[in-house]
Design a protein around this motif. Structure first.
Motif, PDB file in Angstrom:
ATOM      1  N   UNK A   1       5.316  16.926 -12.755  1.00 33.76           N
ATOM      2  CA  UNK A   1       5.271  18.387 -12.658  1.00 33.76           C
ATOM      3  C   UNK A   1       6.648  18.994 -12.918  1.00 33.76           C
ATOM      4  N   UNK A   2       7.661  18.472 -12.255  1.00 30.07           N
ATOM      5  CA  UNK A   2       9.002  19.024 -12.413  1.00 30.07           C
ATOM      6  C   UNK A   2       9.493  18.867 -13.856  1.00 30.07           C
ATOM      7  N   UNK A   3       9.154  17.739 -14.478  1.00 33.43           N
ATOM      8  CA  UNK A   3       9.585  17.492 -15.855  1.00 33.43           C
ATOM      9  C   UNK A   3       8.708  18.201 -16.875  1.00 33.43           C
ATOM     10  N   UNK A   4       7.540  18.676 -16.444  1.00 36.00           N
ATOM     11  CA  UNK A   4       6.578  19.220 -17.385  1.00 36.00           C
ATOM     12  C   UNK A   4       6.613  20.729 -17.465  1.00 36.00           C
TER      13      UNK A   4
ATOM     14  N   UNK B   1       0.829  -1.203   0.000  1.00 33.27           N
ATOM     15  CA  UNK B   1       0.000   0.000   0.000  1.00 33.27           C
ATOM     16  C   UNK B   1       0.866   1.256   0.000  1.00 33.27           C
ATOM     17  N   UNK B   2       1.978   1.224   0.726  1.00 38.95           N
ATOM     18  CA  UNK B   2       2.892   2.373   0.691  1.00 38.95           C
ATOM     19  C   UNK B   2       3.537   2.523  -0.684  1.00 38.95           C
ATOM     20  N   UNK B   3       3.762   1.411  -1.354  1.00 33.19           N
ATOM     21  CA  UNK B   3       4.325   1.446  -2.702  1.00 33.19           C
ATOM     22  C   UNK B   3       3.340   2.112  -3.665  1.00 33.19           C
ATOM     23  N   UNK B   4       2.051   1.864  -3.480  1.00 30.88           N
ATOM     24  CA  UNK B   4       1.036   2.565  -4.279  1.00 30.88           C
ATOM     25  C   UNK B   4       1.080   4.057  -3.975  1.00 30.88           C
ATOM     26  N   UNK B   5       1.075   4.405  -2.696  1.00 34.72           N
ATOM     27  CA  UNK B   5       1.113   5.820  -2.302  1.00 34.72           C
ATOM     28  C   UNK B   5       2.366   6.496  -2.822  1.00 34.72           C
ATOM     29  N   UNK B   6       3.487   5.807  -2.770  1.00 37.02           N
ATOM     30  CA  UNK B   6       4.736   6.364  -3.298  1.00 37.02           C
ATOM     31  C   UNK B   6       4.577   6.727  -4.766  1.00 37.02           C
ATOM     32  N   UNK B   7       4.005   5.814  -5.565  1.00 34.71           N
ATOM     33  CA  UNK B   7       3.863   6.082  -6.993  1.00 34.71           C
ATOM     34  C   UNK B   7       2.868   7.203  -7.276  1.00 34.71           C
ATOM     35  N   UNK B   8       1.810   7.274  -6.457  1.00 38.13           N
ATOM     36  CA  UNK B   8       0.838   8.354  -6.635  1.00 38.13           C
ATOM     37  C   UNK B   8       1.502   9.710  -6.418  1.00 38.13           C
ATOM     38  N   UNK B   9       2.194   9.856  -5.297  1.00 34.79           N
ATOM     39  CA  UNK B   9       2.790  11.147  -4.945  1.00 34.79           C
ATOM     40  C   UNK B   9       4.050  11.441  -5.754  1.00 34.79           C
ATOM     41  N   UNK B  10       4.966  10.491  -5.797  1.00 34.26           N
ATOM     42  CA  UNK B  10       6.236  10.725  -6.475  1.00 34.26           C
ATOM     43  C   UNK B  10       6.022  10.866  -7.986  1.00 34.26           C
ATOM     44  N   UNK B  11       5.108  10.064  -8.540  1.00 30.84           N
ATOM     45  CA  UNK B  11       4.812  10.188  -9.961  1.00 30.84           C
ATOM     46  C   UNK B  11       4.253  11.555 -10.301  1.00 30.84           C
ATOM     47  N   UNK B  12       3.350  12.059  -9.461  1.00 30.45           N
ATOM     48  CA  UNK B  12       2.787  13.387  -9.691  1.00 30.45           C
ATOM     49  C   UNK B  12       3.854  14.468  -9.545  1.00 30.45           C
ATOM     50  N   UNK B  13       4.749  14.308  -8.571  1.00 30.40           N
ATOM     51  CA  UNK B  13       5.808  15.287  -8.399  1.00 30.40           C
ATOM     52  C   UNK B  13       6.768  15.330  -9.575  1.00 30.40           C
TER      53      UNK B  13
ATOM     54  N   UNK C   1       0.765   3.400 -13.234  1.00 30.94           N
ATOM     55  CA  UNK C   1       1.538   4.620 -13.036  1.00 30.94           C
ATOM     56  C   UNK C   1       0.567   5.794 -12.925  1.00 30.94           C
ATOM     57  N   UNK C   2       0.923   6.780 -12.128  1.00 27.85           N
ATOM     58  CA  UNK C   2       0.011   7.872 -11.822  1.00 27.85           C
ATOM     59  C   UNK C   2       0.689   9.220 -12.028  1.00 27.85           C
ATOM     60  N   UNK C   3      -0.120  10.270 -11.956  1.00 27.96           N
ATOM     61  CA  UNK C   3       0.398  11.628 -12.115  1.00 27.96           C
ATOM     62  C   UNK C   3      -0.735  12.568 -12.454  1.00 27.96           C
ATOM     63  N   UNK C   4      -0.508  13.852 -12.280  1.00 31.39           N
ATOM     64  CA  UNK C   4      -1.561  14.834 -12.555  1.00 31.39           C
ATOM     65  C   UNK C   4      -0.954  16.196 -12.833  1.00 31.39           C
TER      66      UNK C   4
ATOM     67  N   UNK D   1       8.316  10.098 -19.171  1.00 31.98           N
ATOM     68  CA  UNK D   1       7.339   9.598 -18.210  1.00 31.98           C
ATOM     69  C   UNK D   1       5.915   9.880 -18.676  1.00 31.98           C
ATOM     70  N   UNK D   2       5.078   8.869 -18.603  1.00 28.11           N
ATOM     71  CA  UNK D   2       3.654   9.037 -18.873  1.00 28.11           C
ATOM     72  C   UNK D   2       2.905   8.907 -17.556  1.00 28.11           C
ATOM     73  N   UNK D   3       1.730   9.498 -17.505  1.00 30.36           N
ATOM     74  CA  UNK D   3       0.960   9.429 -16.264  1.00 30.36           C
ATOM     75  C   UNK D   3      -0.351   8.703 -16.507  1.00 30.36           C
TER      76      UNK D   3
END
Length: 474
Positions: free
Chosen positions: A169-172, A154-166, A326-329, A312-314
């Motif tokens: 943003x930085x790359x975008x 579950x933490x691995x999911x949360x990591x991907x949600x938050x870190x992927x979104x971060x 994979x997640x991101x926003x 990276x795709x989201x």
């Protein structure tokens, strides 16, 4: 195995499970109320057409067997009933194996919905609900302490949600690096909430702090989830605070609440009384959890590689069961808010002085004097897609023509998706048109003077006056 379970997390598990059940209930309720108009037999993108051209292996779903409106409704309402039972704690009254089966039911049912949902179910939080719901099957009930491996997953999911979104943003968009994105985002986000205008008018230095805090939460805190307590718990708590801030500032369906549930599972809430006593975990249960952990580890390769990729795709699923995604926003932020205003008239021939009447949507801005509402965690799918359509007509191509056709026929299911229709179902308009406007939040002085929350400027026609049959003079 003593290391297999962690009794300290029994309360965190309880909060996670009940929050997840509430999200499931919201998702199935949305399907029950919107599925027929969007995907039913006479919907804008009928399921029956989709399953006719899509093999089962690509989109596993019960609707390959049957997809009539009655069955769709029964499926959605049955999902609501199961979710409500889980919210009430029915899983705790069952043996371990039966509780696991009960948690598997909404996952299988919602997977069937998402896999035929097409454009209407193409949002990242659909896959997030399925991935989280799959792991919840193996989290256990009151017969066993929470398994460490599932808590880590579950933490691995949360990591991907938050870190992927971060990372996205930085790359975008450069405004994330310049700390200026929130100068625009509160106004241009897909569906503003009651407080979005207040957030938009905060001083620019506050917006800079908001963006900087977002970067800390999404880039610095996620690795701390895998450190010992209390560090992991504090990182999760700060993520919860950030998500609550997002809940106040806009409507993002159940994305924020599901992220809060994931973060809650990382909190050590044992308190001074210490952990509860649980019997040893059955051997078969340990074997199942270990097998699932290995499966998730193998399937994590592509999502992990995506995080490290410059391309990276989201919000991408790599398997038809949506097990590891994979997640991101908001890799890019709109500087201008465009809205499509849909209007109809009963006149035989539209003229320059024709009186066009406006269709009002429940969530998206139309009437400039109406304050944005609070709808999340409920997901207004048509309203969201109207926002995308205003960004580019390409988003509207698969469904917008069908939507207009249903307004012209007075389709009752479609009209139920709207806040207000100026035409009753038995007297639909002769013509429908759509125009594109730019919307801005009004200033404080303008709001006091006029009572308007928005001001708008005409941009261009989105759809010229359209009727069903030019030869039909009803």
């Amino acid at each position: 195995m003593r290391w297999f379970t962690e009794p300290d997390y029994w309360l965190a598990r309880l909060i996670f499970q009940r929050t997840l059940a509430a999200v499931y209930l919201t998702a199935f309720l949305g399907a029950a109320l919107q599925f027929r108009a969007l995907l039913g037999e006479h919907g804008m993108l009928p399921v029956r057409r989709y399953v006719a051209r899509t093999p089962f292996r690509r989109a596993p779903s019960v609707f390959h067997l049957r997809s009539d409106d009655r069955f769709l409704a029964c499926w959605a309402w049955a999902g609501c009933a199961v979710s409500a039972a889980l919210l009430a704690g029915a899983d705790a009254l069952l043996p371990l194996w039966a509780g696991m089966l009960l948690w598997a039911v909404p996952w299988v049912m919602y997977l069937s919905v998402v896999n035929v949902g097409q454009t209407w179910y193409g949002f990242g939080w659909e896959s997030l609900l399925l991935e989280t719901g799959f792991l919840a099957v193996f989290l256990g009930n009151d017969e066993v302490a929470p398994p460490v491996l599932v808590l880590l997953l579950l933490r691995w999911v949360l990591f991907r949600v938050e870190f992927g979104a971060g990372l996205i943003k930085i790359r975008g968009d450069e405004c994330w690096r310049k700390l200026t994105c929130l100068d625009h985002h509160h106004e241009t986000q897909p569906m503003p909430g009651p407080l979005s205008r207040f957030f938009h008018h905060l001083p620019k230095p506050v917006h800079r702090v908001e963006v900087a805090a977002n970067h800390v939460t999404q880039l610095a805190l996620p690795p701390l989830l895998f450190t010992p307590q209390p560090v992991a718990g504090w990182a999760a708590a700060l993520m919860i605070v950030t998500q609550l801030w997002l809940v106040l500032s806009g409507n993002f369906a159940w994305l924020n609440w599901l992220t809060i549930a994931l973060a809650a599972s990382a909190l050590d809430l044992s308190g001074p009384a210490g952990p509860r006593e649980f019997p040893p975990a059955p051997v078969w249960y340990e074997a199942v959890v270990i097998a699932v952990t290995v499966l998730v580890a193998v399937l994590s390769y592509r999502p992990a590689r995506n995080l490290l990729s410059r391309r990276q795709v989201m919000n991408r699923s790599f398997d038809p069961l949506h097990l590891v995604n994979t997640y991101g926003a908001f890799g890019s932020v709109s500087r201008v808010r465009y809205e499509i205003v849909v209007e109809g008239t009963a006149e035989r021939t539209p003229r320059t002085d024709t009186g066009w009447r406006v269709y009002e949507f429940p969530g998206k801005p139309t009437d400039v004097r109406r304050r944005p509402g609070q709808f999340a965690p409920y997901h207004l799918r048509l309203d969201w897609m109207m926002w995308f359509a205003a960004l580019s007509p390409a988003y509207a191509r698969p469904w917008f023509g069908a939507f207009v056709e249903r307004l012209l026929t007075g389709d009752r299911d479609t009209l139920r998706l709207l806040r207000h229709s100026p035409f009753p179902p038995d007297a639909p308009p002769r013509y429908v048109r759509a125009r594109l406007f730019r919307y801005r939040f009004t200033s404080r002085a303008h709001r006091r003077e006029t009572g308007a929350y928005w001001e708008r400027t005409y941009v261009r026609d989105f759809l010229p006056p359209t009727r069903l049959d030019p030869d039909d003079d009803r």
